[in-house]
Design an enzyme around this catalytic site. Structure first.
Site, PDB file in Angstrom:
ATOM      1  N   CYS A  75       0.838  -1.215   0.000  1.00  0.00           N
ATOM      2  CA  CYS A  75       0.000   0.000   0.000  1.00  0.00           C
ATOM      3  C   CYS A  75       0.868   1.259   0.000  1.00  0.00           C
ATOM      4  CB  CYS A  75      -0.926  -0.033   1.216  1.00  0.00           C
ATOM      5  SG  CYS A  75      -1.827   1.494   1.502  1.00  0.00           S
ATOM      6  N   CYS A  78      -0.126   3.973   2.534  1.00  0.00           N
ATOM      7  CA  CYS A  78       0.244   3.561   3.895  1.00  0.00           C
ATOM      8  C   CYS A  78       1.668   4.019   4.212  1.00  0.00           C
ATOM      9  CB  CYS A  78       0.159   2.041   4.047  1.00  0.00           C
ATOM     10  SG  CYS A  78      -1.493   1.343   3.819  1.00  0.00           S
TER      11      CYS A  78
END
Length: 314
Positions: A75, A78
């Site tokens: 991700c 993230c």
């Protein structure tokens, strides 16, 4: 996206009951009862948490607020958000602990938190989940949400601090005193007198129309006042039986937003807006704008809902 509604109340949008009583190794610190201004020792202010060790984090949240960062290695957003969260947590000097959850390695936690998209950030206060935001957000917005979290934790008696094992305890920086009208509003909220809290925030805005905290607080307490004592099942039944009853749809949308079901709240009101004649739409549009402000303009759910609203207007 900031989530000002988290300052209003603890909410049960996430069901952690299946994880609460699981046998686990010794907790990272001694449990302290909610309401105690206690200290707790932890191995780090940033913890890697698994399905098996999560019960420790729930217990820790009875002493100090815990922010849960749900992330994954693949991700990209993230990787943008996590360093910001870690920086802010460390700067708070133990007033908050960060628990990092790899959703790929911990499917039970991912399911419990309903992590449909990541990064997703949720707080735990006294063992109860509090939705914060989804997606990568700027550092300033992270700081604003953390400030709201600390206020909520204090209202619920969670005022302890965490100390890393082997380090000397650090005294938490003193909170600056609240402006008088803000203090009056907080006192009224604690007493359940939402009308007085509304009046205090409204007066604060009269004195300073640029008071962003008063504006956010006013929206929060108005929402809390509207949902206080409402029977959820009865409200849903009333809304289902009268799809174009504006008041009935407003009530369920308020309950959905207060419960963390942001998209459900917006979808309900947008569907209502689309069904109503043009001359009856204004109250629905105004309520949507009010609920947008509670979640924050940068939130992707607000952006999507604004886009749909615009398409219905033109």
């Amino acid at each position: 996206m900031t989530d000002p509604t988290l300052g209003a109340s603890l909410r049960g949008a996430v069901d952690l009951s299946s994880l609460r009583n699981r046998p686990a190794p010794a907790a990272p610190g001694e449990e302290a009862p909610a309401g105690a201004s206690a200290g707790v020792a932890v191995p780090s202010l940033v913890l890697d948490v698994t399905d098996d060790t999560f019960p420790q984090v729930l217990e820790l949240s009875r002493t100090v607020p815990v922010v849960v960062d749900l992330w994954a290695e693949w991700c990209g957003p993230c990787k943008q958000l996590s360093p910001i969260l870690e920086k802010v947590v460390v700067e708070l000097g133990g007033r908050v602990v960060l628990a990092k959850v790899d959703v790929d390695a911990n499917p039970q936690l991912s399911q419990a938190f309903r992590a449909q998209s990541i990064p997703m950030v949720v707080a735990l206060v006294a063992g109860q989940p509090v939705p914060m935001f989804t997606g990568a957000v700027p550092e300033q917005q992270v700081r604003e949400v953390f400030a709201q979290l600390l206020q909520l934790a204090a209202q619920n008696g969670v005022t302890g601090s965490a100390t890393v094992d082997g380090e000397a305890p650090q005294e938490a920086p003193a909170e600056p005193p609240l402006p008088p009208l803000h203090a009056e509003a907080f006192a009224a909220i604690e007493q359940g007198d939402y009308a007085r809290a509304v009046a205090a925030y409204e007066q604060a805005l009269v004195e300073n129309p640029r008071d962003a905290e008063a504006r956010a607080g006013l929206g929060q307490v108005r929402l809390l006042d509207r949902v206080q004592g409402v029977d959820l099942q009865a409200a849903r039944a009333a809304a289902a039986s009268a799809p174009q009853d504006v008041a009935a749809q407003f009530t369920v949308a308020d309950l959905d937003l207060a419960g963390g079901h942001v998209e459900d709240a917006y979808g309900r009101l947008l569907d209502l807006f689309a069904q109503l004649p043009a001359d009856e739409r204004t109250p629905v549009r105004e309520r949507l704008l009010e609920l947008f402000a509670l979640v924050g303009d940068a939130d992707p759910r607000v952006i999507a809902a604004r886009g749909r609203l615009a398409s219905l207007l033109f």
